[in-house]
Design a protein around this motif. Structure first.
Motif, PDB file in Angstrom:
ATOM      1  N   VAL A 151      -7.413 -17.153  -9.931  1.00  0.00           N
ATOM      2  CA  VAL A 151      -6.991 -18.518  -9.600  1.00  0.00           C
ATOM      3  C   VAL A 151      -6.006 -19.050 -10.433  1.00  0.00           C
ATOM      4  N   ARG A 152      -5.052 -19.671  -9.577  1.00  0.00           N
ATOM      5  CA  ARG A 152      -3.867 -20.495 -10.204  1.00  0.00           C
ATOM      6  C   ARG A 152      -3.787 -21.717  -9.650  1.00  0.00           C
ATOM      7  N   LEU A 153      -3.474 -22.745 -10.508  1.00  0.00           N
ATOM      8  CA  LEU A 153      -3.517 -24.160  -9.941  1.00  0.00           C
ATOM      9  C   LEU A 153      -1.982 -24.584 -10.238  1.00  0.00           C
ATOM     10  N   TYR A 154      -1.852 -25.927 -10.091  1.00  0.00           N
ATOM     11  CA  TYR A 154      -0.807 -26.544 -10.394  1.00  0.00           C
ATOM     12  C   TYR A 154      -0.401 -26.846 -11.911  1.00  0.00           C
ATOM     13  N   ASP A 155       0.628 -25.922 -12.164  1.00  0.00           N
ATOM     14  CA  ASP A 155       0.648 -25.759 -13.807  1.00  0.00           C
ATOM     15  C   ASP A 155       1.303 -26.821 -14.601  1.00  0.00           C
ATOM     16  N   ASN A 156       1.946 -27.761 -13.604  1.00  0.00           N
ATOM     17  CA  ASN A 156       2.820 -28.963 -14.365  1.00  0.00           C
ATOM     18  C   ASN A 156       1.696 -30.097 -14.204  1.00  0.00           C
ATOM     19  N   LEU A 157       0.715 -29.981 -13.784  1.00  0.00           N
ATOM     20  CA  LEU A 157      -0.115 -31.202 -13.564  1.00  0.00           C
ATOM     21  C   LEU A 157      -1.593 -30.863 -14.597  1.00  0.00           C
ATOM     22  N   THR A 158      -2.094 -31.994 -14.982  1.00  0.00           N
ATOM     23  CA  THR A 158      -3.185 -31.602 -15.763  1.00  0.00           C
ATOM     24  C   THR A 158      -4.574 -31.282 -15.026  1.00  0.00           C
ATOM     25  N   PHE A 182     -20.451 -30.590 -15.744  1.00  0.00           N
ATOM     26  CA  PHE A 182     -21.407 -29.354 -15.208  1.00  0.00           C
ATOM     27  C   PHE A 182     -20.607 -28.092 -15.787  1.00  0.00           C
ATOM     28  N   LEU A 183     -19.372 -28.062 -15.884  1.00  0.00           N
ATOM     29  CA  LEU A 183     -18.773 -26.922 -16.128  1.00  0.00           C
ATOM     30  C   LEU A 183     -18.435 -26.814 -17.879  1.00  0.00           C
ATOM     31  N   ASP A 184     -18.655 -27.851 -18.574  1.00  0.00           N
ATOM     32  CA  ASP A 184     -18.647 -28.123 -19.849  1.00  0.00           C
ATOM     33  C   ASP A 184     -17.255 -28.181 -20.211  1.00  0.00           C
ATOM     34  N   ILE A 185     -16.337 -28.671 -19.576  1.00  0.00           N
ATOM     35  CA  ILE A 185     -14.620 -28.589 -19.883  1.00  0.00           C
ATOM     36  C   ILE A 185     -14.193 -29.894 -19.877  1.00  0.00           C
ATOM     37  N   GLU A 186     -14.954 -30.971 -20.123  1.00  0.00           N
ATOM     38  CA  GLU A 186     -14.433 -32.363 -20.318  1.00  0.00           C
ATOM     39  C   GLU A 186     -13.487 -32.412 -21.415  1.00  0.00           C
ATOM     40  N   VAL A 191     -11.693 -24.150 -14.342  1.00  0.00           N
ATOM     41  CA  VAL A 191     -10.845 -25.240 -13.727  1.00  0.00           C
ATOM     42  C   VAL A 191     -11.152 -24.898 -12.188  1.00  0.00           C
ATOM     43  N   GLY A 192     -10.778 -23.466 -11.818  1.00  0.00           N
ATOM     44  CA  GLY A 192     -11.121 -23.202 -10.448  1.00  0.00           C
ATOM     45  C   GLY A 192     -12.177 -23.506  -9.741  1.00  0.00           C
ATOM     46  N   LEU A 193     -13.088 -23.084 -10.725  1.00  0.00           N
ATOM     47  CA  LEU A 193     -14.608 -23.304 -10.245  1.00  0.00           C
ATOM     48  C   LEU A 193     -14.775 -24.922  -9.920  1.00  0.00           C
ATOM     49  N   ALA A 194     -14.318 -25.836 -10.786  1.00  0.00           N
ATOM     50  CA  ALA A 194     -14.434 -27.168 -10.708  1.00  0.00           C
ATOM     51  C   ALA A 194     -13.817 -27.597  -9.480  1.00  0.00           C
ATOM     52  N   LEU A 234     -16.318 -29.714  -6.521  1.00  0.00           N
ATOM     53  CA  LEU A 234     -16.089 -30.913  -6.518  1.00  0.00           C
ATOM     54  C   LEU A 234     -16.778 -31.844  -5.424  1.00  0.00           C
ATOM     55  N   HIS A 235     -16.629 -31.390  -3.996  1.00  0.00           N
ATOM     56  CA  HIS A 235     -17.174 -31.968  -2.995  1.00  0.00           C
ATOM     57  C   HIS A 235     -18.661 -31.392  -2.688  1.00  0.00           C
ATOM     58  N   GLN A 236     -19.315 -30.872  -3.668  1.00  0.00           N
ATOM     59  CA  GLN A 236     -20.609 -30.225  -3.521  1.00  0.00           C
ATOM     60  C   GLN A 236     -20.835 -29.367  -2.255  1.00  0.00           C
ATOM     61  N   PRO A 237     -19.937 -28.339  -2.214  1.00  0.00           N
ATOM     62  CA  PRO A 237     -20.313 -27.331  -1.044  1.00  0.00           C
ATOM     63  C   PRO A 237     -21.501 -26.756  -0.893  1.00  0.00           C
ATOM     64  N   LYS A 238     -21.946 -26.409   0.507  1.00  0.00           N
ATOM     65  CA  LYS A 238     -23.335 -25.665   0.450  1.00  0.00           C
ATOM     66  C   LYS A 238     -23.138 -24.191   0.212  1.00  0.00           C
ATOM     67  N   LEU A 239     -21.912 -23.701   0.307  1.00  0.00           N
ATOM     68  CA  LEU A 239     -21.550 -22.495   0.400  1.00  0.00           C
ATOM     69  C   LEU A 239     -20.328 -22.026  -0.457  1.00  0.00           C
ATOM     70  N   LEU A 240     -20.618 -21.267  -1.548  1.00  0.00           N
ATOM     71  CA  LEU A 240     -19.444 -21.038  -2.576  1.00  0.00           C
ATOM     72  C   LEU A 240     -18.755 -19.697  -2.328  1.00  0.00           C
ATOM     73  N   PHE A 241     -17.699 -19.351  -1.909  1.00  0.00           N
ATOM     74  CA  PHE A 241     -17.028 -17.946  -2.049  1.00  0.00           C
ATOM     75  C   PHE A 241     -16.367 -17.698  -3.412  1.00  0.00           C
ATOM     76  N   LEU A 242     -16.612 -16.773  -4.034  1.00  0.00           N
ATOM     77  CA  LEU A 242     -16.073 -16.185  -5.238  1.00  0.00           C
ATOM     78  C   LEU A 242     -15.424 -14.784  -5.010  1.00  0.00           C
ATOM     79  N   ASP A 243     -14.117 -14.710  -5.088  1.00  0.00           N
ATOM     80  CA  ASP A 243     -13.440 -13.471  -4.928  1.00  0.00           C
ATOM     81  C   ASP A 243     -13.095 -12.851  -6.407  1.00  0.00           C
ATOM     82  N   GLU A 244     -13.740 -11.673  -6.558  1.00  0.00           N
ATOM     83  CA  GLU A 244     -13.832 -11.130  -7.966  1.00  0.00           C
ATOM     84  C   GLU A 244     -13.546 -11.948  -8.983  1.00  0.00           C
ATOM     85  N   PRO A 245     -14.573 -12.730  -9.239  1.00  0.00           N
ATOM     86  CA  PRO A 245     -14.780 -13.897 -10.361  1.00  0.00           C
ATOM     87  C   PRO A 245     -14.826 -13.304 -11.682  1.00  0.00           C
ATOM     88  N   ALA A 246     -15.008 -12.195 -11.893  1.00  0.00           N
ATOM     89  CA  ALA A 246     -15.060 -11.800 -13.375  1.00  0.00           C
ATOM     90  C   ALA A 246     -14.032 -10.846 -13.616  1.00  0.00           C
TER      91      ALA A 246
END
Lengths: 248, 331
Positions: free
Chosen positions: A87-94, A121-125, A143-146, A150-162
């Motif tokens: 998982v990669r997010l927008y690097d320039n943003l917090t 919840f993820l202990d990353i405050e 952060v990817g998990l966060a 956020l919108h409390q989905p009913k189903l979460l897909f994790l692709d090779e999370p480890a």
């Protein structure tokens, strides 16, 4: 009987003559932690891309919480969260700015409170106001998990999370997955090729080989058939060898 | 957020805001805007220096005549039109502005593809079309703001170096050309965004964008001047040979096909239409200098519409063409 989280009948994905997913039939009840096991290139990610509505199936039928994959993509997207491999997010943003963006897209009403809850919840405050570009793989994964919860989905897909995590990171991830399932009631669909992860986290598994589902059952069933520590590993090798013989 | 229209607006706003936030933190965008501003200001200064030299020549000629006790009534002082000094700046926007558009388009799409954030966005309850439209809106608004800075600086600089205040009519003309420049630069942005969102490799899309730029901006507009037979001798072949108009037309009929192709290539370029309209509106071309705005707009309507429809056409295709996620993910 409640609507299953995922219900697939002969789902296919073809790229030219290559059958990435070949007549996949699978039902996953709500509340499961489902481990989707297979070699690299077995078709796991292709399946997740179809289930998350990123791609349209070439054939077959599929529903997520009763919504059709072919023509109810928007309804499905409201119910799912997705964490891709690496998982990669927008690097320039917090972290906070990234999460606010995804919360906005998900239609979250109280964005600040949703971000606060996900971070707690993820202990990353402590990462809230730091730019994600400087984060380690493990921090990015959180952060990817966060962003996915956020919108409390009913189903979460994790692709090779480890993938790429150190042992400590893997342990934390396992705990988080269990927590998400037990405390937030999320159904988890997890792609992996790491057998140890499946054994420690999942409640049911499916084994995919060359686009075909070669085994589907609960962990209890597996343990019954292979009553020792390396149960899933043995099952995995066993079913793949049987399938190879059949193919030859 | 039960109202779907309201929800769509919120989501679009979130995507545009994110693009702005990224651009603000991205030094590359600021550097590009700065470069375009610098190039435009240098062109304006060069024009001002040339004008100052002409004024100095006139002054010394006048002084010489006066010192000789001769009349200066026949000395043509000419009229000073400050907007004429914007010629070089417009040419810079034609060239550098188009590059800015291409790079903004490339970064907007390839950034999502390279980071694989596309999958995160497209699994949210937003339609693919909404995503592309937000990207387009963000890019166009960034380009508009970048050009606004350039035109604001040019206007201030123009007032300072000319020492003449600009009239409301002048400011209206500048405002109009800012709008036209936004459409022109955005057309290149949309073209590259479209290519980057539909070609397998973003680098190929960037290359295709630059090849298009080379043809439309640098080659096609020059063909008109370079291949015009009358331009082969300084001052014009016909003029130098004292060929009368009727005779000229007769000669031209002999190579009418060539002339049609030459003109066709020239007018196929959006850059040429942008230049013709801008030069006319700002009075840079002598035959439009001092003319009122409305007749110019009416005369140059086809050039203005060409730029507008190129922009609208590209925007339409970009938004309407369905995204194929499997093509966009990293191998």
């Amino acid at each position: 009987m409640s609507t299953p989280a995922i219900n697939l009948t002969n789902l296919c994905q073809h790229y030219g003559v290559h059958r990435a997913v070949d007549h996949l039939t699978l039902t996953i009840p709500e509340g499961e932690i489902f481990g989707f096991l297979g070699h690299n290139g077995a078709g796991k990610t292709t399946t997740v891309h179809m289930l998350t509505t990123l791609t349209q199936p070439s054939g077959g039928q599929g529903q997520v919480f009763g919504f059709d994959l072919h023509d109810q993509a928007q309804d499905i997207r409201r119910l799912i969260g997705y964490v891709p491999e690496n998982v990669r997010l927008y690097d320039n943003l917090t972290t906070k700015e990234n999460l606010a963006f995804f919360a906005g897209l998900s239609g979250v009403e109280d964005i600040d409170s949703a971000i606060q809850s996900a971070l707690a919840f993820l202990d990353i405050e402590h990462l809230a106001n730091k730019k994600v570009g400087s984060f380690s793989k493990g921090m990015r994964q959180r952060v990817g998990l966060a962003q996915a919860i956020l919108h409390q989905p009913k189903l979460l897909f994790l692709d090779e999370p480890a993938s790429g995590l150190d042992p400590l990171g893997m342990k934390m991830l396992r705990e988080l997955i269990t927590k998400l399932n037990q405390e937030m009631g999320m159904t988890i669909f997890m792609n992996t090729h790491l057998i140890s992860e499946i054994a420690k986290t999942c409640t049911s598994i499916g084994i995919l080989s060359a686009g075909k589902l070669v085994f589907h059952g609960t962990i209890a069933e597996v343990n019954q058939r292979f009553a020792h520590e390396g149960a899933i590993e043995d099952l995995y090798v066993n079913v793949l060898q049987t399938q190879q013989k059949e193919t030859v | 957020m039960s109202n779907p229209a309201q929800s769509t607006i919120h989501q679009t706003f979130a995507m545009v805001r994110k693009e702005w936030l990224e651009a603000r933190r991205d030094r590359f965008f600021s550097a590009l805007t700065g470069f375009m501003l610098l190039a435009a200001l240098i062109s304006l200064t060069t024009g001002a220096i040339a004008l100052a030299a002409e004024v100095a020549d006139f002054t010394s000629a006048k002084d010489l005549l006066l010192s000789l006790g001769k009349s200066i009534t026949n000395l043509d002082a000419g009229e000073f039109y400050p907007l004429k000094l914007l010629r070089g700046a417009i040419e810079q926007i034609e060239i550098v502005g188009a590059v800015l558009g291409i790079i903004v388009g490339f970064r907007s799409a390839s950034g999502e593809r390279g980071r694989q954030t596309l999958a995160l966005v497209l699994t949210r309850p937003v339609t693919h079309r909404q995503f592309v439209m937000s990207k387009a809106l963000a890019g166009i608004s960034l380009i508009a703001s970048s050009l606004l800075m350039v035109f604001a600086a040019l206007t201030i600089f123009l007032i300072v170096i000319s020492g003449v205040g600009l009239s409301t009519d002048d400011l209206t003309r500048i405002g109009l050309i800012w709008g036209l420049s936004t459409l022109y630069v955005s057309a290149f942005f949309l073209l590259t965004l479209l290519l980057c969102l539909h070609l397998k490799n973003p680098a190929t899309a960037l290359l295709a964008g630059f090849i298009t730029w080379l043809i439309l901006v640098l080659i096609a507009p020059q063909i008109g001047d370079t291949l015009d037979p009358d331009n082969q001798v300084a001052g014009g072949v016909f003029k130098q040979l004292h060929v009368q108009k009727a005779e000229q037309d007769k000669i031209k009929q002999g190579y009418a096909t060539f002339e049609t192709i030459r003109n066709g290539v020239e007018v196929a370029s959006i850059t040429k239409h942008f230049e013709r309209a801008s030069f006319a509106v700002l009075g840079i071309k002598d035959n439009y200098t001092g003319k009122p705005l409305l007749p110019i707009l009416s005369e140059k309507l086809s050039d203005l519409l060409w730029v507008l429809f190129s922009f609208l056409g590209l925007a339409f295709i970009t938004i309407i063409k369905p995204l194929q996620f499997s093509k966009l993910v990293k191998e």
